[in-house]
Enzyme design. Structure first.
Site, PDB file in Angstrom:
ATOM      1  CE  LYS A   1      -1.942   3.009   2.054  1.00 23.13           C
ATOM      2  NZ  LYS A   1      -1.686   4.431   1.649  1.00 23.13           N
TER       3      LYS A   1
ATOM      4  CD  GLU B   1      13.261   0.756   9.615  1.00 15.62           C
ATOM      5  OE1 GLU B   1      13.727   1.663  10.345  1.00 15.62           O
ATOM      6  OE2 GLU B   1      13.760  -0.375   9.547  1.00 15.62           O
TER       7      GLU B   1
ATOM      8  CB  CYS C   1      13.532   8.685   7.929  1.00 18.06           C
ATOM      9  SG  CYS C   1      14.533   7.572   6.969  1.00 18.06           S
TER      10      CYS C   1
ATOM     11  CD  GLU D   1      10.541  13.093  11.101  1.00 16.42           C
ATOM     12  OE1 GLU D   1       9.344  12.761  11.149  1.00 16.42           O
ATOM     13  OE2 GLU D   1      11.438  12.355  10.688  1.00 16.42           O
TER      14      GLU D   1
END
Ligand code: NAD
Length: 494
Positions: free
Chosen positions: A179, A254, A288, A387
């Site tokens: 997906k 992750e 990331c 973040e």
């Protein structure tokens, strides 16, 4: 519908199929701001069809009948097809997420290496003979594929992050339903067709497209999904972990980071400048592992910041398809808004903006953020703790190695850290003490199919890449064979 305006269905059972309820949604080019294709808007019925296809292929037919060596040969062919189709796949990804053409093209070519690596590993998975404490038995273990794996990915590196999961899952003998992000679905639908071309049986690789809440949730919740491999944001990661827990499924997560890039006064400063820039401004900071906190030793702070600003200030923003462009647009409008709000937060917290800090409405559809550097950042500020996922660097001073370790670890995340020093002792001390899954000494952002990748703390669960990745896709079975036919009488105590 305009000519050249493509319509993508799901990919289920070896072919592209329309969504069960016939609904599509547009996908946009972040540079032009214009829709260029339509994507199937999946729902529960589509997730069920894809899982049924993957489950059927797992339990019966050509796939489970194959030897591991045969599986490996198919994976190798996928690697060859990736190389052959790299420019096509790269062009789609660039159009969907605005990454620089050169970068996305290099990334897609490198993806082939993951398939070659796991192709080689497919028939090198060995069980063990277990020396038990019993006489008259022979015990051994087998690594068996878990079953159907759901793979859910974000928009920043769609096919690469899929390949990190899909190549080892297939090498292990699992089947998959992917997906992709609702912002970058098209490349995965075209990529799935390469598995058929390589000779994979229908149903081994399936794709459903659409939104997390609509098709992601039923996919993760489906009882025939055994494992979920996810890359993305923390909120979705936690939601998926909770859904998987209800079905007692395993997960690999992750997630994000707030990684420190730590520069000591003895470092080669020219190298460090390049490493810091690549850590935060490559892919416009939408990675990331972004080194979003620059920790600089206080006695070189001013000089280092001056060198950094000089290196970045003339960076060329623009069309990601042009060779001269150095920083492309932000991939999605919500992400652009989020980055701009963090710039305002940093200013409000009293950080000093020494470079950038503005959007560029004059470029493309205006979804650009200037490379931005804040000094005077305290590690307690939100700009140092949360973040941003954009081209925004927070500069923080430190005194010595212990101070750098303390500040470096003082965040909720633990995905990566960079250390720039010529002292081996100091480098190894920091490598020991920093709480992160990837430590880079005098380099930043290196990853490989051979090396495990993942996060400490809130940056994730499990590891991808390298030999570690295979373990995520196996159940270990222990087989006991009696070599002594005299089965003990259970009613007599021995
Ligand atoms: P996101 O979490 O919003 O979405 C990721 C994927 O999850 C999408 O496909 C989305 O549709 C799906 N999803 C969302 N909610 C879901 C749910 N409840 N159930 C099932 N599926 C769901 O992330 P994003 O905005 O696409 O990507 C940016 C984030 O990804 C950043 O936080 C970044 O740090 C992270 N990221 C991490 C890594 C890594 O390897 N650690 C790599 C790239 C990006």
């Amino acid at each position: 519908m305009a000519e050249n305006f493509k319509r993508y269905g799901h990919y289920i059972g070896g072919k592209e199929v329309p969504p069960a309820d016939g609904v599509y949604f547009p996908t946009e080019d972040p540079y032009t701001g214009k829709a260029w294709a339509e994507i199937a808007r999946g729902r529960e019925a589509d997730a069920n069809a894809a899982v049924a296809s993957a489950h059927g292929a797992f339990i019966d037919g050509a796939w489970p009948a194959m030897t591991a060596t045969e599986r490996g040969k198919l994976l190798r062919k996928v690697g060859d097809l990736i190389i052959a189709k790299a420019e096509r796949l790269a062009a789609i990804e660039r159009r969907d997420n605005g990454k620089l053409a050169a970068e996305v093209s290099r990334q897609i070519r490198y993806m082939a290496e993951y398939f070659y690596y796991y192709a080689g590993m497919a028939d090198k998975i060995e069980g063990k003979v277990i020396p038990t404490d019993k006489h008259g038995v022979f015990a051994y273990t087998k690594n068996e594929p878990k079953g159907v794996v759901a793979i859910i990915t974000p928009w920043n590196s769609p096919l690469t992050l899929t390949s990190w999961k899909l190549a080892p899952a297939l090498a292990a003998g699992c089947t998959a339903v992917v997906k992709p992000s609702e912002f970058t679905s098209a490349s995965m639908v075209e990529f799935a067709a390469l598995f058929k071309e390589a000779g994979f049986p229908d149903g081994v690789v399936n794709v459903v497209t659409g939104f997390g809440a609509e098709v992601g949730v039923p996919l993760v919740s489906h009882p025939d999904v055994a494992h979920v491999g996810f890359t993305g944001g923390e909120a979705a990661g936690i939601a998926i972990y909770q859904l998987a827990a209800k079905g007692l499924k395993t997960v690999t997560l992750e997630l994000g980071g707030k990684s420190p890039n730590i520069v000591f006064d003895d470092a080669d400063l020219d190298q460090a400048v390049k490493g810091v820039v690549s850590g935060i401004f490559a892919a416009a900071g939408q990675t990331c592992v972004a080194g979003s906190r620059l920790l600089v030793q206080e006695n070189i702070h001013d000089e280092f910041v001056a060198r950094l600003v000089a290196f970045v200030k003339d960076a060329k923003l623009g069309d990601p398809g042009l060779a001269e462009t150095q920083i492309g647009p932000i991939a999605t409008r919500p992400q652009f808004d989020k980055i701009m709000s963090y710039i305002a937060i940093a200013k409000g917290e009293g950080a000093l903006c020494v470079l950038g800090g503005k959007s560029r409405p004059d470029l493309g559809a205006g979804q650009f953020v200037e490379p931005t550097i804040f000094t005077g950042v305290d590690n307690k500020m939100r700009i140092a703790q949360e973040e941003v996922f954009g081209p925004v660097l927070s500069v923080i001073k430190f005194k010595d190695a212990d101070d750098a370790i303390k500040i470096g670890n003082d965040v909720l995340y633990g995905l990566a850290a960079g250390v720039w020093t010529k002292s081996l002792d100091r480098a190894m001390k920091l490598a020991d003490k920093l709480l992160a899954g990837n430590i880079w000494v005098n380099n930043y952002r290196a990853t490989s199919f051979t090396s495990p990748f993942g996060g400490f703390k809130r940056s994730g669960v499990g590891r991808e890449s390298g030999t570690n990745a295979m373990d995520e896709f196996f159940e270990v079975k222990c087989v006991w064979i009696s070599t002594d036919l005299d089965v003990p009488n259970p009613f007599i105590r021995r």
